[in-house]
Design a protein around this motif. Structure first.
Motif, PDB file in Angstrom:
ATOM      1  N   ASP A 224      32.687 -19.920 -60.784  1.00 15.44           N
ATOM      2  CA  ASP A 224      31.360 -19.302 -60.921  1.00 15.44           C
ATOM      3  C   ASP A 224      31.193 -18.055 -60.053  1.00 15.44           C
ATOM      4  OD1 ASP A 224      30.902 -21.474 -62.525  1.00 15.44           O
ATOM      5  OD2 ASP A 224      29.579 -22.511 -61.117  1.00 15.44           O
ATOM      6  N   LYS A 225      32.109 -17.865 -59.107  1.00 15.88           N
ATOM      7  CA  LYS A 225      32.019 -16.748 -58.163  1.00 15.88           C
ATOM      8  C   LYS A 225      30.713 -16.795 -57.378  1.00 15.88           C
ATOM      9  CE  LYS A 225      34.998 -13.726 -60.905  1.00 15.88           C
ATOM     10  NZ  LYS A 225      35.186 -12.381 -61.508  1.00 15.88           N
ATOM     11  N   ASN A 226      30.349 -18.007 -56.992  1.00 18.49           N
ATOM     12  CA  ASN A 226      29.102 -18.197 -56.251  1.00 18.49           C
ATOM     13  C   ASN A 226      29.317 -19.174 -55.098  1.00 18.49           C
ATOM     14  OD1 ASN A 226      26.413 -18.315 -55.432  1.00 18.49           O
ATOM     15  ND2 ASN A 226      25.907 -19.909 -56.926  1.00 18.49           N
ATOM     16  N   THR A 420      30.320 -14.227 -51.742  1.00 19.16           N
ATOM     17  CA  THR A 420      29.829 -14.183 -53.121  1.00 19.16           C
ATOM     18  C   THR A 420      29.825 -12.773 -53.677  1.00 19.16           C
ATOM     19  OG1 THR A 420      28.463 -16.168 -52.800  1.00 19.16           O
ATOM     20  CG2 THR A 420      27.857 -14.702 -54.625  1.00 19.16           C
ATOM     21  N   GLU A 421      29.373 -11.830 -52.883  1.00 14.48           N
ATOM     22  CA  GLU A 421      29.338 -10.426 -53.338  1.00 14.48           C
ATOM     23  C   GLU A 421      30.738  -9.914 -53.643  1.00 14.48           C
ATOM     24  OE1 GLU A 421      27.325  -8.285 -50.278  1.00 14.48           O
ATOM     25  OE2 GLU A 421      25.320  -9.046 -50.813  1.00 14.48           O
ATOM     26  N   THR A 422      31.679 -10.294 -52.801  1.00 15.67           N
ATOM     27  CA  THR A 422      33.076  -9.872 -53.038  1.00 15.67           C
ATOM     28  C   THR A 422      33.619 -10.512 -54.301  1.00 15.67           C
ATOM     29  OG1 THR A 422      33.482  -9.620 -50.665  1.00 15.67           O
ATOM     30  CG2 THR A 422      35.402  -9.837 -52.075  1.00 15.67           C
ATOM     31  N   ALA A 423      33.328 -11.809 -54.484  1.00 17.57           N
ATOM     32  CA  ALA A 423      33.819 -12.534 -55.673  1.00 17.57           C
ATOM     33  C   ALA A 423      33.264 -11.933 -56.959  1.00 17.57           C
ATOM     34  CB  ALA A 423      33.440 -14.011 -55.571  1.00 17.57           C
ATOM     35  N   LYS A 424      31.998 -11.573 -56.941  1.00 17.45           N
ATOM     36  CA  LYS A 424      31.374 -11.024 -58.155  1.00 17.45           C
ATOM     37  C   LYS A 424      31.836  -9.598 -58.460  1.00 17.45           C
ATOM     38  CE  LYS A 424      27.224 -13.928 -58.150  1.00 17.45           C
ATOM     39  NZ  LYS A 424      27.649 -14.650 -59.369  1.00 17.45           N
ATOM     40  N   SER A 425      32.357  -8.926 -57.453  1.00 17.12           N
ATOM     41  CA  SER A 425      32.832  -7.558 -57.672  1.00 17.12           C
ATOM     42  C   SER A 425      34.252  -7.532 -58.193  1.00 17.12           C
ATOM     43  CB  SER A 425      32.750  -6.770 -56.360  1.00 17.12           C
ATOM     44  OG  SER A 425      33.674  -7.257 -55.405  1.00 17.12           O
ATOM     45  N   GLU A 426      34.899  -8.684 -58.185  1.00 25.17           N
ATOM     46  CA  GLU A 426      36.289  -8.753 -58.655  1.00 25.17           C
ATOM     47  C   GLU A 426      36.365  -8.642 -60.182  1.00 25.17           C
ATOM     48  OE1 GLU A 426      39.668  -9.474 -56.923  1.00 25.17           O
ATOM     49  OE2 GLU A 426      38.371  -8.094 -55.862  1.00 25.17           O
TER      50      GLU A 426
END
Length: 426
Positions: A224-226, A420-426
Motif C-alpha cells: 500500500d506504500k503507507n 510513506t512519502e518516499t514510498a509513494k514517490s517510488e
C-alpha cells in the motif's frame, strides 16, 4: 558475514569494459593470452573467518582451473555499498558481486543489470534449501545463489547480566527495559550500537513493528506504500522509549559497525552487555575486538505485550552472489565451486555462515551458530530486512529516519510520514 543496509546498494556494479590483461578495477576481466580469463569477484569478506575462507577458495579454484584467475575484491561492508552504488549509476553490473536479494536485487534485475542464471545453475540449484533461495528468485527465475542465511537477535554478555543481577534473558519488551535499567544501575553500558552506520538501528524499529503489528502489517505497508498506521507509530514510540533510557555506549552516534571502537568491538571487548545483530555477530566481535568466548549468549527479540506478532517470527536475511548480465561462463563455474557441498561446508565449519545447502546442518559445529539455526528451524514466520524487502529509496529512508528517531531529532510520527512519502514517490 555482515550485511548491511542494502538500501545503499541501489543498482550497483563493476564497470565492465573490454578485454583487460590485468583485470583492473572497473574492467570486465579478459585475457592476456588465448584461453586465459580474469574474473573479478566483489565481496565483503574483510574480516575473519570469511577473509581466509574466501582467499583459500580462490587459491583452490585456480589450482583446478589454471586458465581462470579470480580477482578477489574484498571491501568493508559500508564502503562496499557506497562504492557499488556509485558504479551502478553507470548502468552496468559487476561480474560477480555480493547481494542481499529482495527489493534491491529486483531493481537491479529490472534494470537489466543481472544475469538470469536459472538455466546455467539448474544442475545445482536443487541442492539449496527453499528458504535460502527465496530472496533471489523473482517470477520463477533465479538471479543469485545463496551463501549464508540467518536471523537478527540479541547477543548478550552472560557475565555482565549476572553482575547486574539478571538471571535470565528478557522475554518481553517491558522486561528488556527493566534489564536496561538494572545494567545502568550496575555501571554497565546496556547496548552497543553503530549509530553512524544507521542500518543496525533499523532492526529495533522493524522488529517492534513485527511484534506489534505482525508480519501482515509489514507486507501490507510495502504493497500500500503507507506506513502512517498506529502499529508503525507505536513501534517508533517503543524505540523512543528505549532511546530515552540512554542505553547506548558513549559516542554511539559516531560509531561504525565493524571498525575499531565500533559496535562489534564494543561488544567483543566486554564493554557493553548486548547488541541486536545477525548471526555473523560472534565472528565480527572476535575480529573487531577480543571476543568474549563462553560468556556470549543469544536470545530472540522479545515479545511486545498485546502485540499481534509472536516471538517465533524471525527477522533477517542472508547473503549470496549474483552475476552481471555480461558475466562470462567462468564466473558461473566459480559460483558452482564456491557453493558446492565440499567447499561450502568449510565456510559453515569456520563459523562464518549458516547452512544454505540441504543436509549440511551437521557442519554447523559452532554453538553460537547452532542456537541461531535452531531458532530459525522453529520460526513460524520470516521477514526480510526492511532495507532489502522494500525498494532501495524506501529502505534508505527507513534507516535514515530511524537513526534520527534514536538521535532524538525526529518523532515517531515524523518517521512514518517520511517513509510513506518516499514510498509513494517510488
Amino acid at each position: 558475514m555482515c550485511r548491511r543496509s542494502a538500501a545503499l546498494l541501489a543498482v550497483s556494479a563493476l564497470i565492465l569494459g573490454g578485454c583487460s590483461s590485468t583485470g583492473s578495477e572497473g574492467g570486465g576481466g579478459g585475457s592476456s593470452a588465448a584461453g586465459k580469463v580474469t574474473v573479478e569477484w566483489w565481496n565483503i569478506g574483510t574480516t575473519e573467518p570469511l577473509k581466509t575462507v574466501y582467499a583459500t577458495a580462490v587459491k583452490d579454484f585456480e589450482a583446478l582451473h589454471p586458465n581462470i584467475t579470480i580477482k578477489n575484491v574484498a571491501t568493508e561492508n559500508d564502503a562496499y555499498k557506497s562504492k557499488l552504488t556509485t558504479l551502478t549509476q553507470s548502468g552496468k553490473a559487476p561480474q560477480i558481486f555480493h547481494t542481499w536479494g529482495g527489493g534491491v536485487l529486483k531493481q537491479q534485475v529490472d534494470a537489466g543489470l543481472v544475469k538470469d542464471i536459472s538455466s546455467e545453475a539448474a544442475p545445482w540449484l536443487s541442492t539449496f534449501t527453499d528458504a535460502s533461495l527465496a530472496a533471489y528468485q523473482f517470477d520463477g527465475k533465479t538471479y543469485a545463489v545463496p551463501y549464508d542465511i540467518g536471523m537478527v537477535g540479541f547477543w548478550y554478555n552472560k557475565a555482565l547480566f549476572k553482575k547486574a543481577g539478571i538471571e535470565e534473558p528478557p522475554g518481553t519488551w517491558t522486561q528488556l527495559l527493566d534489564d536496561v535499567k538494572k545494567l545502568k544501575a550496575a555501571g554497565i553500558t546496556p547496548i552497543a550500537l553503530a549509530g553512524k552506520a544507521k542500518w543496525p538501528g533499523h532492526y529495533y524499529w522493524a522488529y517492534l513493528a513485527m511484534r506489534i503489528g505482525g508480519l501482515p502489517a509489514l507486507q501490507k505497508a510495502g504493497t500500500d506504500k503507507n506506513f502512517n498506521t498506529p502499529d508503525f507509530v507505536a513501534a517508533g514510540q517503543k524505540v523512543k522509549e528505549l532511546a530515552d533510557l540512554q542505553p547506548f555506549q558513549r559516542g554511539f552516534l559516531g560509531a561504525d559497525y565493524d571498525k575499531p571502537g565500533g559496535q562489534a568491538a564494543t561488544m567483543g571487548n566486554g564493554k557493553a552487555a548486548m547488541e541486536l545483530m545477525g548471526q555473523w555477530a560472534p565472528a565480527v566481535e572476535k575480529s573487531s575486538g577480543k571476543g568474549i568466548g563462553d560468556d556470549l549468549g543469544f536470545f530472540p527479540f522479545p515479545a511486545v505485550e498485546g502485540g499481534k506478532g509472536t516471538v517465533t517470527e524471525a527477522f533477517g536475511g542472508g547473503g549470496g552472489f549474483a552475476l552481471g548480465a555480461d558475466a562470462p561462463p567462468e564466473a558461473v563455474e566459480f559460483l558452482k565451486f564456491l557453493t558446492s557441498d565440499a567447499e561450502h561446508r568449510k565456510a559453515v565449519g569456520s563459523g562464518g555462515v549458516l547452512p544454505v545447502l540441504k543436509g549440511e546442518e551437521d557442519a554447523a559445529t559452532d554453538p553460537n551458530l547452532s542456537v541461531v539455526a535452531k531458532n530459525l528451524a522453529s520460526a513460524t514466520g520470516f521477514q526480510l530486512y526492511l532495507d532489502q524487502a522494500y525498494p532501495p529509496a524506501v529502505g534508505q529512508e527507513v534507516n535514515d529516519s530511524v537513526a534520527e528517531l534514536i538521535a532524538g531529532t525526529k518523532t515517531p510520527d515524523q518517521v512514518t510520514q517520511a517513509i510513506t512519502e518516499t514510498a509513494k514517490s517510488e
